[in-house]
Design an enzyme around this catalytic site. Sequence first.
Site, PDB file in Angstrom:
ATOM      1  N   GLY A 226       0.787  -1.219   0.000  1.00 56.80           N
ATOM      2  CA  GLY A 226       0.000   0.000   0.000  1.00 56.80           C
ATOM      3  C   GLY A 226       0.818   1.267   0.000  1.00 56.80           C
ATOM      4  O   GLY A 226       0.267   2.361   0.138  1.00 56.80           O
ATOM      5  N   GLU A 267       5.512  -5.859   1.644  1.00 52.17           N
ATOM      6  CA  GLU A 267       4.929  -6.422   0.422  1.00 52.17           C
ATOM      7  C   GLU A 267       4.537  -5.310  -0.553  1.00 52.17           C
ATOM      8  O   GLU A 267       3.346  -5.099  -0.831  1.00 52.17           O
ATOM      9  CB  GLU A 267       3.701  -7.259   0.809  1.00 52.17           C
ATOM     10  CG  GLU A 267       3.107  -8.056  -0.319  1.00 52.17           C
ATOM     11  CD  GLU A 267       1.762  -8.643   0.094  1.00 52.17           C
ATOM     12  OE1 GLU A 267       1.658  -9.871   0.072  1.00 52.17           O
ATOM     13  OE2 GLU A 267       0.836  -7.881   0.437  1.00 52.17           O
ATOM     14  N   PRO A 268       5.512  -4.588  -1.085  1.00 48.88           N
ATOM     15  CA  PRO A 268       5.179  -3.499  -2.011  1.00 48.88           C
ATOM     16  C   PRO A 268       4.848  -4.010  -3.401  1.00 48.88           C
ATOM     17  O   PRO A 268       5.381  -5.021  -3.863  1.00 48.88           O
ATOM     18  CB  PRO A 268       6.467  -2.667  -2.036  1.00 48.88           C
ATOM     19  CG  PRO A 268       7.544  -3.685  -1.797  1.00 48.88           C
ATOM     20  CD  PRO A 268       6.951  -4.709  -0.869  1.00 48.88           C
ATOM     21  N   ARG A 270       3.033  -1.375  -6.308  1.00 54.59           N
ATOM     22  CA  ARG A 270       3.215  -0.170  -7.126  1.00 54.59           C
ATOM     23  C   ARG A 270       4.498   0.567  -6.776  1.00 54.59           C
ATOM     24  O   ARG A 270       5.115   1.199  -7.628  1.00 54.59           O
ATOM     25  CB  ARG A 270       2.017   0.760  -6.955  1.00 54.59           C
ATOM     26  CG  ARG A 270       2.099   1.675  -5.771  1.00 54.59           C
ATOM     27  CD  ARG A 270       0.978   2.675  -5.659  1.00 54.59           C
ATOM     28  NE  ARG A 270      -0.293   2.007  -5.556  1.00 54.59           N
ATOM     29  CZ  ARG A 270      -1.252   2.101  -6.482  1.00 54.59           C
ATOM     30  NH1 ARG A 270      -1.071   2.847  -7.540  1.00 54.59           N
ATOM     31  NH2 ARG A 270      -2.381   1.466  -6.330  1.00 54.59           N
ATOM     32  N   ARG A 306      -6.906   2.680 -14.772  1.00 57.65           N
ATOM     33  CA  ARG A 306      -6.992   3.371 -13.491  1.00 57.65           C
ATOM     34  C   ARG A 306      -7.833   4.660 -13.541  1.00 57.65           C
ATOM     35  O   ARG A 306      -8.642   4.894 -12.642  1.00 57.65           O
ATOM     36  CB  ARG A 306      -5.592   3.670 -12.953  1.00 57.65           C
ATOM     37  CG  ARG A 306      -4.766   2.413 -12.650  1.00 57.65           C
ATOM     38  CD  ARG A 306      -3.411   2.742 -12.044  1.00 57.65           C
ATOM     39  NE  ARG A 306      -3.564   3.209 -10.673  1.00 57.65           N
ATOM     40  CZ  ARG A 306      -3.384   4.456 -10.293  1.00 57.65           C
ATOM     41  NH1 ARG A 306      -3.038   5.393 -11.173  1.00 57.65           N
ATOM     42  NH2 ARG A 306      -3.544   4.795  -9.029  1.00 57.65           N
ATOM     43  N   TYR A 310     -11.241   4.531 -11.087  1.00 55.52           N
ATOM     44  CA  TYR A 310     -11.429   5.337  -9.889  1.00 55.52           C
ATOM     45  C   TYR A 310     -10.837   6.735 -10.007  1.00 55.52           C
ATOM     46  O   TYR A 310     -10.377   7.319  -9.020  1.00 55.52           O
ATOM     47  CB  TYR A 310     -10.892   4.652  -8.631  1.00 55.52           C
ATOM     48  CG  TYR A 310      -9.677   3.766  -8.805  1.00 55.52           C
ATOM     49  CD1 TYR A 310      -9.774   2.404  -8.591  1.00 55.52           C
ATOM     50  CD2 TYR A 310      -8.445   4.282  -9.186  1.00 55.52           C
ATOM     51  CE1 TYR A 310      -8.687   1.572  -8.736  1.00 55.52           C
ATOM     52  CE2 TYR A 310      -7.345   3.462  -9.329  1.00 55.52           C
ATOM     53  CZ  TYR A 310      -7.470   2.101  -9.101  1.00 55.52           C
ATOM     54  OH  TYR A 310      -6.384   1.278  -9.256  1.00 55.52           O
ATOM     55  N   CYS A 336     -15.539   2.510 -27.398  1.00 52.52           N
ATOM     56  CA  CYS A 336     -16.898   3.050 -27.487  1.00 52.52           C
ATOM     57  C   CYS A 336     -17.531   3.085 -26.100  1.00 52.52           C
ATOM     58  O   CYS A 336     -18.565   2.450 -25.837  1.00 52.52           O
ATOM     59  CB  CYS A 336     -17.741   2.239 -28.463  1.00 52.52           C
ATOM     60  SG  CYS A 336     -17.950   0.517 -28.016  1.00 52.52           S
ATOM     61  N   GLU A 337     -16.900   3.817 -25.199  1.00 50.22           N
ATOM     62  CA  GLU A 337     -17.382   4.005 -23.842  1.00 50.22           C
ATOM     63  C   GLU A 337     -17.096   5.448 -23.442  1.00 50.22           C
ATOM     64  O   GLU A 337     -15.998   5.963 -23.671  1.00 50.22           O
ATOM     65  CB  GLU A 337     -16.659   3.078 -22.856  1.00 50.22           C
ATOM     66  CG  GLU A 337     -16.903   1.593 -23.072  1.00 50.22           C
ATOM     67  CD  GLU A 337     -18.262   1.148 -22.604  1.00 50.22           C
ATOM     68  OE1 GLU A 337     -18.917   1.908 -21.869  1.00 50.22           O
ATOM     69  OE2 GLU A 337     -18.666   0.038 -22.974  1.00 50.22           O
ATOM     70  N   TYR A 372      -0.412  -1.643 -12.493  1.00 50.89           N
ATOM     71  CA  TYR A 372      -1.856  -1.721 -12.746  1.00 50.89           C
ATOM     72  C   TYR A 372      -2.230  -1.066 -14.080  1.00 50.89           C
ATOM     73  O   TYR A 372      -3.231  -0.364 -14.179  1.00 50.89           O
ATOM     74  CB  TYR A 372      -2.640  -1.094 -11.583  1.00 50.89           C
ATOM     75  CG  TYR A 372      -2.289  -1.742 -10.273  1.00 50.89           C
ATOM     76  CD1 TYR A 372      -2.674  -3.061 -10.008  1.00 50.89           C
ATOM     77  CD2 TYR A 372      -1.529  -1.078  -9.318  1.00 50.89           C
ATOM     78  CE1 TYR A 372      -2.328  -3.682  -8.824  1.00 50.89           C
ATOM     79  CE2 TYR A 372      -1.182  -1.699  -8.120  1.00 50.89           C
ATOM     80  CZ  TYR A 372      -1.588  -2.997  -7.890  1.00 50.89           C
ATOM     81  OH  TYR A 372      -1.235  -3.622  -6.713  1.00 50.89           O
TER      82      TYR A 372
END
Length: 417
Positions: A226, A267-268, A270, A306, A310, A336-337, A372
Amino acid sequence: MKPRSLSDALLQELAREHGTPLFVYDAAVLRSRARELLDLRSARGRGFDVVRYAQKANPNLSVLRELRAEGCRVDAVSAGELRRALAAGFPAQEVLFCADLFDRDALDLLAREPFQLNAGSPFMLEQYARANPPRRDVVLRVNPGFGHGHDRKVSTGGELSKHGIWHADLPALAREARTLGLDVVGLHVHIGSGSDLEHLSRAARALVEAATHFSQTLRSLSAGGGLPIPYRAHEPRFDPAPLLEVWDSARSELEGRLGRALSLELEPGRYLVAEAGVLLATVRGVKSAGATEYVLVDAGFHNLVRPAMYGAHHEISVLGRDAEARTPFAVAGPLCESADVFTQSKGGALETRPLPRPAVGDVVCFHDAGAYAAAMGSNYNSQLLAAEVMVHNGRARVVRPRQTWEELLRPELDSLE
């Protein structure tokens, strides 16, 4: 920001040679981030005994091998990631399987190979013991009753999260583990992605409390991951040193209570890979919708989800055009979104960025796209998966070729009668 070694000239050359969309990774940044965490020392002269890469951030085999060469270990959250870890050269006994359930393939692999289990749900212990695995020592992921991350969708603790074993269930689970012949040797907590020091420190205290239920067998603590990175130019870098102080203090407290040494893991995900990578896209056109001007590029949320998922921010630049005057543009992709826009805030509100006025054929760079991005790539709208290139000491090599039309269609063509 994009790595300094990935100059505009080099990236433009790679875009011409390999086409776009294109991911480019700098091996030097990967190794530098790993060394930073591996060499970190607290005031007591102790550091993280294990830096375990959360490969879900970017599971490319070349990325895994670069981090293994620096001394990192790895975790896996699926049967596919277990196989990737082996393919990258990690011994099975150094790979930690972290999940909230077993699918059939994953449980079969754990029954054959000496991977270690990090169980995120109580029911997993009985299923694991029944499989008669080669290891009987397990780690438990604790849900401490709270979570925190840069967005609700990546907060992985509390009642609104599916992850981890609820803290109040630990006493009963300790008894069940003994009945099943399993030794709980480690406790792990991960409260969310992009958290802050205050909440990460609270997680340390939660594990100290949880450890009382496993005092006979406990050998390790995991601080989870995190760790944030600065996605915006003005944001400061996260300093992991205070985090180590917090966790080393928690470890020392427990060592005094238990009378033995404990290993400390980090535990990285990113933190190791995000800043090492960029996504390149080619401008295909510019158009207006009322007062809004759109730059349309050949990358979309099938390459970098990403922002759509969010409202995550990525700095955007037009290669070779930094010195020019800037105009506010929205930057969008080919899908097409309506969500296929890179410049949006949380909740999907459209934003613009000040950019040099681009021309068709210019190459746009999305910064900090090593995590990600490719890992969450898809074939939505029957788009091809992008190529990935690794730059090592100024030399570039393809570490994942661009998917071909034949590779996209062949499995379905073979099934036609």
